[in-house]
Design an enzyme around this catalytic site. Sequence first.
Site, PDB file in Angstrom:
ATOM      1  N   CYS A  24     -11.076  17.764 -43.876  1.00  0.00           N
ATOM      2  CA  CYS A  24     -10.290  18.988 -44.120  1.00  0.00           C
ATOM      3  C   CYS A  24      -9.236  19.064 -43.035  1.00  0.00           C
ATOM      4  O   CYS A  24      -9.546  18.864 -41.852  1.00  0.00           O
ATOM      5  CB  CYS A  24     -11.218  20.206 -44.074  1.00  0.00           C
ATOM      6  SG  CYS A  24     -10.350  21.795 -44.010  1.00  0.00           S
ATOM      7  N   CYS A  49      -8.784  41.380 -36.050  1.00  0.00           N
ATOM      8  CA  CYS A  49      -8.684  40.225 -36.955  1.00  0.00           C
ATOM      9  C   CYS A  49      -8.366  40.680 -38.381  1.00  0.00           C
ATOM     10  O   CYS A  49      -8.424  39.888 -39.312  1.00  0.00           O
ATOM     11  CB  CYS A  49      -9.985  39.412 -36.928  1.00  0.00           C
ATOM     12  SG  CYS A  49     -11.461  40.350 -37.361  1.00  0.00           S
TER      13      CYS A  49
END
Length: 391
Positions: free
Chosen positions: A96, A346
Amino acid sequence: MSKSKENIKNGSCPVYKKCGGCQLQNLSYAEQLKFKQNKVDGLLKKFCKVEPIIGMDNPYNYRNKVQAAFRTNRQGKIISGVYQSGTHNIVAIDECQIEDKTADKIIVAVRKLMPSFRMTTYDEDTGKGFLRHILVKRGFATNEIMLVLVTGSPIFPSKNNFTKAIRKQFPEITTIIQNVNPYNTNLVLGDNQKILYGKGYIEDVLCDCKFRMSPKSFYQINPVQTEKLYETAIEYAGLKGEETVLDTYCGIGTIGIIAAKRGAGKVIGVELNGEAVRDAIVNVKANNLKNIRIYKGDAGEFMEEVAEETEKPDVVFMDPPRAGSDEKFLNSLIKMSPKTVVYVSCNPETLSRDLEYIVKHSKYKVKKIQPVDMFPHTAHVETVCLLSRNK
């Protein structure tokens, strides 16, 4: 070169549409940063000017924590990869482009070793089988690597030989842990674990401070951008050397320890996760700091207690989960009335909600807002906000 590797080299992922993890990979990195800037501007510019987002020079292979789920498909072949977004269907992948390369290689190597050690995969429907997940954590500064095997059963007959086999391929693995999770749950890690090799933790260096990581303790997954995020937070705190600092949701003590080393008079950290608290206490000692104390407890309840005391902090760092803070915490913050609040978020949506509540119910004003791209190719964005109390 295989088509898969060529796609990754050219910047487009072959499983982009199947996986759903990298929502913005259809955009160039410059376009991604513009998208995130507009998102934060739209939600937060009503409070004050939003600074230009801090991006990455190399927005690839930044994840120091990699998880993979394991299954046996209908053809009897063992596959490993990530869950398709919103499902429990596994998208089989070997590499990935946002994950650490060594971690990906370790996961593939474990999968290839499984048949020779008669290791089966766990079946969620029947509750039978052995290997459920693999978790790999790497300290980017130290190159220490933790391998966690999450199993459905505590019985691991060939564990010593397996440990030797995987370490022969990857001698940089400094600890191997078996975590047992026999329950039908969405949580990856269970409560019981055995150290198969090494110390059971790894260490890393961030902003010139040492930090220890256990399997369950939270540590930011992008250390390159985390340094930029935390440097901004420390700058916003404006530490002069006399302040009492409260670090809420402190995790393994990262922000508080950096603040203690950068000149805060006294730092108090509070965290609910017991494993993270143990790591935080070790981290304080590892950095030879005498001006910081760590407490285990709920941040909201701790804030209520501190708000009633006569000696109150001058600076509060808050770094809550994606859901943001609750009104109990925010009311205690307002009652406590520290001179400076540094909010690390976040989730810009819950940040906007919390800032609106603070500004409406207090004399605080938002002075600075700095977005940081912690998760390139995804829709997530991290933000640091400075709030100051009007005199």
